[in-house]
Motif scaffolding. Structure first.
Motif, PDB file in Angstrom:
ATOM      1  N   ALA A 195      17.155 -76.235  56.916  1.00 17.98           N
ATOM      2  CA  ALA A 195      16.407 -76.642  55.818  1.00 17.98           C
ATOM      3  C   ALA A 195      15.905 -75.400  55.040  1.00 17.98           C
ATOM      4  N   GLU A 196      15.532 -74.419  55.790  1.00 16.28           N
ATOM      5  CA  GLU A 196      15.006 -73.137  55.106  1.00 16.28           C
ATOM      6  C   GLU A 196      16.041 -72.134  54.987  1.00 16.28           C
ATOM      7  N   GLN A 197      16.189 -71.765  53.737  1.00 19.00           N
ATOM      8  CA  GLN A 197      17.248 -70.856  53.256  1.00 19.00           C
ATOM      9  C   GLN A 197      16.833 -69.390  53.315  1.00 19.00           C
ATOM     10  N   ILE A 198      17.525 -68.582  53.925  1.00 19.47           N
ATOM     11  CA  ILE A 198      17.021 -67.348  54.145  1.00 19.47           C
ATOM     12  C   ILE A 198      17.849 -66.383  52.960  1.00 19.47           C
ATOM     13  N   THR A 199      16.853 -65.528  52.239  1.00 17.12           N
ATOM     14  CA  THR A 199      17.489 -64.922  51.236  1.00 17.12           C
ATOM     15  C   THR A 199      17.783 -63.474  51.634  1.00 17.12           C
ATOM     16  N   ILE A 200      18.749 -62.752  51.138  1.00 20.99           N
ATOM     17  CA  ILE A 200      18.882 -61.348  51.364  1.00 20.99           C
ATOM     18  C   ILE A 200      18.950 -60.389  50.110  1.00 20.99           C
ATOM     19  N   GLU A 201      18.037 -59.275  50.531  1.00 21.99           N
ATOM     20  CA  GLU A 201      17.871 -58.369  49.485  1.00 21.99           C
ATOM     21  C   GLU A 201      18.219 -57.025  50.073  1.00 21.99           C
ATOM     22  N   ARG A 202      19.441 -56.447  49.671  1.00 25.67           N
ATOM     23  CA  ARG A 202      20.184 -55.344  50.162  1.00 25.67           C
ATOM     24  C   ARG A 202      19.517 -53.974  49.504  1.00 25.67           C
ATOM     25  N   ALA A 203      19.233 -53.209  50.421  1.00 26.85           N
ATOM     26  CA  ALA A 203      18.923 -51.672  50.308  1.00 26.85           C
ATOM     27  C   ALA A 203      19.687 -51.007  49.156  1.00 26.85           C
ATOM     28  N   GLN A 204      19.105 -50.521  48.036  1.00 29.31           N
ATOM     29  CA  GLN A 204      19.802 -49.600  46.916  1.00 29.31           C
ATOM     30  C   GLN A 204      20.285 -48.389  47.550  1.00 29.31           C
ATOM     31  N   GLN A 205      19.584 -47.869  48.411  1.00 23.98           N
ATOM     32  CA  GLN A 205      20.013 -46.511  49.097  1.00 23.98           C
ATOM     33  C   GLN A 205      20.136 -46.689  50.657  1.00 23.98           C
ATOM     34  N   LEU A 206      21.164 -46.284  51.165  1.00 21.60           N
ATOM     35  CA  LEU A 206      21.238 -46.458  52.664  1.00 21.60           C
ATOM     36  C   LEU A 206      20.908 -45.263  53.210  1.00 21.60           C
ATOM     37  N   LYS A 207      20.290 -45.197  54.364  1.00 21.04           N
ATOM     38  CA  LYS A 207      19.822 -44.018  55.386  1.00 21.04           C
ATOM     39  C   LYS A 207      21.018 -43.460  55.865  1.00 21.04           C
ATOM     40  N   GLN A 208      20.949 -41.924  56.181  1.00 24.88           N
ATOM     41  CA  GLN A 208      21.940 -41.500  56.900  1.00 24.88           C
ATOM     42  C   GLN A 208      21.708 -41.614  58.455  1.00 24.88           C
ATOM     43  N   LYS A 209      22.622 -42.416  59.098  1.00 20.37           N
ATOM     44  CA  LYS A 209      22.632 -42.682  60.272  1.00 20.37           C
ATOM     45  C   LYS A 209      22.814 -41.337  61.319  1.00 20.37           C
ATOM     46  N   PRO A 210      21.804 -41.547  62.506  1.00 17.73           N
ATOM     47  CA  PRO A 210      21.732 -40.311  63.333  1.00 17.73           C
ATOM     48  C   PRO A 210      22.761 -40.023  64.451  1.00 17.73           C
ATOM     49  N   ASP A 211      22.766 -39.079  64.978  1.00 17.99           N
ATOM     50  CA  ASP A 211      23.697 -38.696  65.940  1.00 17.99           C
ATOM     51  C   ASP A 211      23.634 -39.814  67.010  1.00 17.99           C
ATOM     52  N   GLU A 212      24.680 -40.399  67.319  1.00 15.60           N
ATOM     53  CA  GLU A 212      24.585 -41.515  68.486  1.00 15.60           C
ATOM     54  C   GLU A 212      24.455 -40.968  69.732  1.00 15.60           C
ATOM     55  N   ASN A 213      24.691 -39.576  69.966  1.00 20.77           N
ATOM     56  CA  ASN A 213      24.504 -38.576  71.442  1.00 20.77           C
ATOM     57  C   ASN A 213      23.090 -38.449  71.564  1.00 20.77           C
ATOM     58  N   LYS A 214      22.368 -38.308  70.360  1.00 27.10           N
ATOM     59  CA  LYS A 214      21.037 -38.006  70.475  1.00 27.10           C
ATOM     60  C   LYS A 214      20.098 -38.904  70.024  1.00 27.10           C
ATOM     61  N   LEU A 215      20.055 -40.317  70.481  1.00 23.44           N
ATOM     62  CA  LEU A 215      19.323 -41.115  69.895  1.00 23.44           C
ATOM     63  C   LEU A 215      17.859 -41.361  70.251  1.00 23.44           C
ATOM     64  N   GLY A 216      17.677 -41.101  71.640  1.00 25.40           N
ATOM     65  CA  GLY A 216      16.540 -41.281  72.310  1.00 25.40           C
ATOM     66  C   GLY A 216      16.177 -42.649  72.121  1.00 25.40           C
ATOM     67  N   PHE A 217      14.795 -43.120  72.078  1.00 25.52           N
ATOM     68  CA  PHE A 217      14.460 -44.435  72.052  1.00 25.52           C
ATOM     69  C   PHE A 217      13.651 -44.791  71.260  1.00 25.52           C
ATOM     70  N   GLY A 218      13.658 -45.466  70.334  1.00 22.32           N
ATOM     71  CA  GLY A 218      12.848 -46.136  69.085  1.00 22.32           C
ATOM     72  C   GLY A 218      12.558 -45.102  68.222  1.00 22.32           C
ATOM     73  N   GLN A 219      13.416 -44.042  67.779  1.00 23.93           N
ATOM     74  CA  GLN A 219      13.156 -43.032  66.914  1.00 23.93           C
ATOM     75  C   GLN A 219      13.594 -43.326  65.540  1.00 23.93           C
ATOM     76  N   TYR A 220      14.528 -44.038  65.272  1.00 21.55           N
ATOM     77  CA  TYR A 220      15.317 -44.355  64.030  1.00 21.55           C
ATOM     78  C   TYR A 220      15.464 -46.066  63.817  1.00 21.55           C
ATOM     79  N   TYR A 221      15.297 -46.242  62.511  1.00 23.66           N
ATOM     80  CA  TYR A 221      15.331 -47.406  62.052  1.00 23.66           C
ATOM     81  C   TYR A 221      16.358 -47.950  61.099  1.00 23.66           C
ATOM     82  N   THR A 222      17.048 -49.189  61.408  1.00 24.18           N
ATOM     83  CA  THR A 222      18.124 -49.687  60.226  1.00 24.18           C
ATOM     84  C   THR A 222      17.803 -49.785  58.899  1.00 24.18           C
ATOM     85  N   ASP A 223      18.289 -50.411  58.229  1.00 19.87           N
ATOM     86  CA  ASP A 223      18.192 -50.123  56.679  1.00 19.87           C
ATOM     87  C   ASP A 223      17.294 -51.332  56.165  1.00 19.87           C
TER      88      ASP A 223
END
Length: 355
Positions: free
Chosen positions: A2-30
């Motif tokens: 019944a509930e329709q989920i709407t999507i609003e996309r970010a106009q500018q995307l972030k630069q993704k971090p180095d996957e070899n140096k992620l740590g834990f909980g330091q970066y967040y998605t768009d």
């Protein structure tokens, strides 16, 4: 649905971090997911939006009375696509926490659909380097601006996501744990079995003291007798005693961990004796003295399996398995992570494909 989920996309995307140096909980998605609750409308207005700050009234009840709960799960990039590990269990447990904190039950199907929509939008954020994953944090906060001590009439449910590496700096190497005998985290009948912020705030003092002494985490004893093992600050805990794997039984003051449940299921599948019962610190010390404390490890979504190489209690140090990762601990870790990343067969149907 019944509930329709709407999507609003970010106009500018972030630069993704180095996957070899992620740590834990330091970066967040768009993007993030938001769902609102009002007493007269129920849960409504589900939407995926660009990751952003939120605005709350200073009188919002989450700030004053701690009405908040959260969950943690992961998505993995495998050769056959993006997979989630037992995601519906997290939403089931979220509602158990909701019940204890007087938060209205969330529509689990709607919350899960919101997660899927969010993952589809931010799927490029699921890392591919070995040992990495996309950590997913659903949470609920009370938003009603009123200072009366009663349950809020409005809430926000949100999901944010973070690409992560190892939770502990030690990775899968054994950690040193301090057994806490002064502070108490929870008692049966309290909120110890709920995944709520106050449980973790109550443990920070002891955790900081343990870190000053060179220990990664605190092992909590029960709040009544101060002698029965409960859990590590961010993990359930297991001990291998003379060939039998023992873990504290669920007693109303420790978390019903999903990884805990997975480990028990796996051990039974292998035919390894496993017991859920009360375990005292005295029993562990005696087992250490007579050589039957063979292995110890913590379990949780963040670290999966974290071997314990040393316990500290009343100034005495008890080294376990020579400070090395035990054979069974390693096998459990390799099997669960192998299932999660799609390299091993999943005989339990734990993985859920995004597509």
């Amino acid at each position: 649905m019944a509930e329709q989920i709407t999507i609003e996309r970010a106009q500018q995307l972030k630069q993704k971090p180095d996957e070899n140096k992620l740590g834990f909980g330091q970066y967040y998605t768009d993007h993030m997911f938001i769902l609102e609750y009002h007493a007269d409308k129920g849960w409504h207005s589900g939407r995926v939006v660009p990751y952003q700050n939120i605005s709350l009234d200073p009188a919002a009840k989450v700030f004053h009375y701690g009405q908040t709960v959260f969950e943690g799960l992961k998505a993995y990039r495998t050769e056959s696509g993006i997979k989630l590990f037992r995601p519906t269990k997290n939403f089931e447990r979220l509602n158990k926490s909701n019940a204890r904190l007087s938060i209205p039950p969330i529509d689990e199907k709607l919350a899960y659909e919101g997660l899927i929509q969010l993952l589809n939008v931010d799927r490029d954020w699921v890392p591919s380097v070995e040992g990495t994953s996309l950590y997913i944090r659903p949470f609920i906060i009370a938003t009603e601006a009123a200072l009366g001590v009663n349950p809020s009439l409005s809430y926000l449910f949100m999901i944010i996501m973070s690409p992560v590496g190892a939770y502990y700096a030690e990775g899968v190497n054994p950690v040193k744990i301090h057994v806490e005998s002064h502070f108490v985290r929870a008692v049966a009948g309290g909120v110890g079995e709920a995944k709520t912020a106050g449980n973790y705030a109550a443990g920070l003092n002891a955790q900081e003291e343990a870190k000053e002494q060179g220990y990664s985490q605190v092992l909590w004893l029960d709040g009544v007798h101060r002698k029965f093992i409960e859990e590590v600050g961010s993990m359930n805990v297991f001990f291998k005693l003379n060939g039998v794997v023992v873990t504290p039984m669920l007693n109303g003051s420790i978390l019903d961990g999903i990884t805990r449940n997975s480990v028990i299921t796996l051990l039974k599948h292998w035919g390894v004796p496993v017991e859920e019962r009360r375990v005292s610190i005295d029993e562990l010390i005696e087992a250490h003295h007579n050589g039957t404390l063979e292995e110890a490890f913590g379990t949780g979504t963040a670290a999966v399996i974290s071997p314990i190489g040393e316990l500290s209690y009343h100034g005495e140090k008890y080294v376990i398995n020579g400070g090395e990762t035990g054979e069974l601990s390693a096998k459990i870790y390799d099997t669960i992570t192998g299932i999660q990343n799609g390299k091993l067969e999943d005989p339990f149907g734990w993985l859920v494909a995004l597509d």
